[in-house]
Design a protein around this motif. Structure first.
Motif, PDB file in Angstrom:
ATOM      1  N   SER A   1     -14.915  13.495  -6.066  1.00  0.00           N
ATOM      2  CA  SER A   1     -14.381  13.519  -7.343  1.00  0.00           C
ATOM      3  C   SER A   1     -13.668  12.044  -7.810  1.00  0.00           C
ATOM      4  CB  SER A   1     -13.480  14.775  -7.668  1.00  0.00           C
ATOM      5  OG  SER A   1     -12.666  14.746  -6.709  1.00  0.00           O
ATOM      6  N   VAL A   2     -13.506  11.484  -6.843  1.00  0.00           N
ATOM      7  CA  VAL A   2     -12.769  10.265  -6.887  1.00  0.00           C
ATOM      8  C   VAL A   2     -13.638   8.972  -6.637  1.00  0.00           C
ATOM      9  CG1 VAL A   2     -10.583  11.585  -6.869  1.00  0.00           C
ATOM     10  CG2 VAL A   2     -11.405  10.210  -5.016  1.00  0.00           C
ATOM     11  N   LYS A   3     -14.644   8.983  -5.841  1.00  0.00           N
ATOM     12  CA  LYS A   3     -15.245   8.066  -5.180  1.00  0.00           C
ATOM     13  C   LYS A   3     -15.683   7.110  -6.446  1.00  0.00           C
ATOM     14  CE  LYS A   3     -17.439   9.170  -1.542  1.00  0.00           C
ATOM     15  NZ  LYS A   3     -18.456   9.981  -0.915  1.00  0.00           N
ATOM     16  N   GLY A   4     -15.256   5.809  -6.025  1.00  0.00           N
ATOM     17  CA  GLY A   4     -15.686   4.731  -6.878  1.00  0.00           C
ATOM     18  C   GLY A   4     -14.852   4.582  -7.989  1.00  0.00           C
ATOM     19  N   ARG A   5     -13.716   5.353  -8.162  1.00  0.00           N
ATOM     20  CA  ARG A   5     -12.747   5.241  -9.057  1.00  0.00           C
ATOM     21  C   ARG A   5     -11.174   4.914  -8.361  1.00  0.00           C
ATOM     22  NH1 ARG A   5     -10.950   9.117 -12.296  1.00  0.00           N
ATOM     23  NH2 ARG A   5     -11.771  10.827 -10.812  1.00  0.00           N
ATOM     24  N   PHE A   6     -11.250   5.467  -7.014  1.00  0.00           N
ATOM     25  CA  PHE A   6      -9.836   5.315  -6.466  1.00  0.00           C
ATOM     26  C   PHE A   6     -10.056   4.634  -5.281  1.00  0.00           C
ATOM     27  CE2 PHE A   6      -7.722   9.847  -7.959  1.00  0.00           C
ATOM     28  CZ  PHE A   6      -7.793   9.182  -8.957  1.00  0.00           C
ATOM     29  N   THR A   7      -8.915   3.856  -4.971  1.00  0.00           N
ATOM     30  CA  THR A   7      -8.955   3.034  -3.376  1.00  0.00           C
ATOM     31  C   THR A   7      -7.675   3.300  -2.623  1.00  0.00           C
ATOM     32  OG1 THR A   7     -10.233   1.270  -4.649  1.00  0.00           O
ATOM     33  CG2 THR A   7      -9.056   0.871  -2.721  1.00  0.00           C
ATOM     34  N   ILE A   8      -7.866   3.763  -1.593  1.00  0.00           N
ATOM     35  CA  ILE A   8      -6.833   3.837  -0.666  1.00  0.00           C
ATOM     36  C   ILE A   8      -6.554   2.586   0.117  1.00  0.00           C
ATOM     37  CG2 ILE A   8      -8.146   4.728   1.179  1.00  0.00           C
ATOM     38  CD1 ILE A   8      -5.612   6.664   1.604  1.00  0.00           C
ATOM     39  N   SER A   9      -5.310   2.039   0.508  1.00  0.00           N
ATOM     40  CA  SER A   9      -5.200   1.054   1.299  1.00  0.00           C
ATOM     41  C   SER A   9      -3.691   1.050   1.969  1.00  0.00           C
ATOM     42  CB  SER A   9      -5.387  -0.346   0.605  1.00  0.00           C
ATOM     43  OG  SER A   9      -4.155  -0.549  -0.333  1.00  0.00           O
ATOM     44  N   ARG A  10      -3.526   0.343   2.921  1.00  0.00           N
ATOM     45  CA  ARG A  10      -2.560   0.394   3.700  1.00  0.00           C
ATOM     46  C   ARG A  10      -1.752  -0.944   4.132  1.00  0.00           C
ATOM     47  NH1 ARG A  10      -2.940   4.372   8.558  1.00  0.00           N
ATOM     48  NH2 ARG A  10      -0.865   3.641   8.782  1.00  0.00           N
ATOM     49  N   ASP A  11      -0.575  -1.255   4.056  1.00  0.00           N
ATOM     50  CA  ASP A  11      -0.051  -2.434   4.465  1.00  0.00           C
ATOM     51  C   ASP A  11       0.979  -2.024   5.917  1.00  0.00           C
ATOM     52  OD1 ASP A  11       1.602  -4.751   4.885  1.00  0.00           O
ATOM     53  OD2 ASP A  11       1.663  -5.437   2.910  1.00  0.00           O
ATOM     54  N   ASN A  12       0.530  -2.267   7.057  1.00  0.00           N
ATOM     55  CA  ASN A  12       1.072  -1.879   8.130  1.00  0.00           C
ATOM     56  C   ASN A  12       2.349  -2.788   8.404  1.00  0.00           C
ATOM     57  OD1 ASN A  12      -0.436   0.333   8.934  1.00  0.00           O
ATOM     58  ND2 ASN A  12      -1.857  -0.908  10.110  1.00  0.00           N
ATOM     59  N   ALA A  13       2.618  -3.737   7.975  1.00  0.00           N
ATOM     60  CA  ALA A  13       3.653  -4.793   8.040  1.00  0.00           C
ATOM     61  C   ALA A  13       4.770  -3.994   7.216  1.00  0.00           C
ATOM     62  CB  ALA A  13       3.165  -6.218   7.855  1.00  0.00           C
ATOM     63  N   LYS A  14       4.390  -3.521   6.065  1.00  0.00           N
ATOM     64  CA  LYS A  14       5.482  -3.149   5.070  1.00  0.00           C
ATOM     65  C   LYS A  14       5.617  -1.508   5.087  1.00  0.00           C
ATOM     66  CE  LYS A  14       5.025  -6.687   1.909  1.00  0.00           C
ATOM     67  NZ  LYS A  14       4.421  -7.218   0.464  1.00  0.00           N
ATOM     68  N   ASN A  15       5.005  -0.796   6.039  1.00  0.00           N
ATOM     69  CA  ASN A  15       5.045   0.713   6.226  1.00  0.00           C
ATOM     70  C   ASN A  15       4.546   1.205   4.674  1.00  0.00           C
ATOM     71  OD1 ASN A  15       5.729   0.209   8.830  1.00  0.00           O
ATOM     72  ND2 ASN A  15       7.550   1.325   8.698  1.00  0.00           N
ATOM     73  N   LEU A  16       3.674   0.726   4.229  1.00  0.00           N
ATOM     74  CA  LEU A  16       3.131   1.140   2.980  1.00  0.00           C
ATOM     75  C   LEU A  16       1.867   1.674   2.819  1.00  0.00           C
ATOM     76  CD1 LEU A  16       4.938  -1.261   0.377  1.00  0.00           C
ATOM     77  CD2 LEU A  16       5.551   1.034   0.800  1.00  0.00           C
ATOM     78  N   VAL A  17       1.490   2.788   2.117  1.00  0.00           N
ATOM     79  CA  VAL A  17       0.139   3.043   1.850  1.00  0.00           C
ATOM     80  C   VAL A  17      -0.095   3.089   0.403  1.00  0.00           C
ATOM     81  CG1 VAL A  17       0.429   5.667   2.264  1.00  0.00           C
ATOM     82  CG2 VAL A  17      -1.709   4.675   2.469  1.00  0.00           C
ATOM     83  N   TYR A  18      -1.140   2.872  -0.139  1.00  0.00           N
ATOM     84  CA  TYR A  18      -1.185   2.889  -1.597  1.00  0.00           C
ATOM     85  C   TYR A  18      -2.611   3.693  -2.114  1.00  0.00           C
ATOM     86  CZ  TYR A  18       1.542  -1.413  -0.921  1.00  0.00           C
ATOM     87  OH  TYR A  18       2.387  -2.395  -0.747  1.00  0.00           O
ATOM     88  N   LEU A  19      -2.582   4.077  -3.453  1.00  0.00           N
ATOM     89  CA  LEU A  19      -3.796   4.883  -3.958  1.00  0.00           C
ATOM     90  C   LEU A  19      -3.902   4.301  -5.182  1.00  0.00           C
ATOM     91  CD1 LEU A  19      -5.776   6.934  -3.489  1.00  0.00           C
ATOM     92  CD2 LEU A  19      -4.556   8.529  -4.891  1.00  0.00           C
ATOM     93  N   ARG A  20      -4.906   3.305  -5.384  1.00  0.00           N
ATOM     94  CA  ARG A  20      -5.190   2.878  -6.709  1.00  0.00           C
ATOM     95  C   ARG A  20      -6.169   3.517  -7.431  1.00  0.00           C
ATOM     96  NH1 ARG A  20      -3.075  -0.733 -10.675  1.00  0.00           N
ATOM     97  NH2 ARG A  20      -4.958  -1.617 -11.872  1.00  0.00           N
ATOM     98  N   MET A  21      -5.468   3.924  -8.971  1.00  0.00           N
ATOM     99  CA  MET A  21      -6.411   4.811  -9.475  1.00  0.00           C
ATOM    100  C   MET A  21      -7.114   4.074 -10.560  1.00  0.00           C
ATOM    101  SD  MET A  21      -4.225   8.336  -8.724  1.00  0.00           S
ATOM    102  CE  MET A  21      -2.798   7.759  -9.906  1.00  0.00           C
TER     103      MET A  21
END
Length: 121
Positions: free
Chosen positions: A63-83
């Motif tokens: 349902s979100v493929k092609g619209r949402f992107t998950i990523s992470r920054d291990n140096a900053k201990n962050l994970v993102y969800l771009r929608m």
């Protein structure tokens, strides 16, 4: 123990974009696969996206493929969800989760408190 805190939710018009962030603290962030789930009123949490501990493997709900992107920054201990291209049916509470391995079942060991995303038509 891992503590997770989501941010970035809010109200957006259909077709708009949001970026959710999840800040992790506690045990080594890089030890964990991370995922985003969402929950509609009266429903169980459903898998949205997941990412392996190094970030090399990602998985998305259809349902979100092609619209949402998950990523992470291990140096900053962050994970993102771009929608992007948000739809009213994306309206839900979004949760960040962490565990030893990525999977689609909502039985991760660690959870954030959730952040509300509301998409108006």
């Amino acid at each position: 123990q891992v503590q997770l805190v989501e941010s970035g939710g809010g109200l957006v018009q259909a077709g708009g974009s949001l970026r959710l962030s999840c800040a992790a603290s506690g045990r080594t962030f890089t030890s964990y696969a991370m995922a985003w789930f969402r929950q509609f009123p009266g429903k169980e949490r459903e898998f949205v996206a997941g990412i392996s501990w190094r970030g090399g493997i990602t998985d998305y709900a259809d349902s979100v493929k092609g619209r949402f992107t998950i990523s992470r920054d291990n140096a900053k201990n962050l994970v993102y969800l771009r929608m992007n291209s948000l739809k009213p049916e994306d309206t839900a509470v979004y949760y960040c989760a962490a565990d030893d391995r990525m999977r689609r079942r909502p039985d991760y060991e660690y959870w954030g408190q959730g952040t509300q995303v509301t998409v108006s038509s």
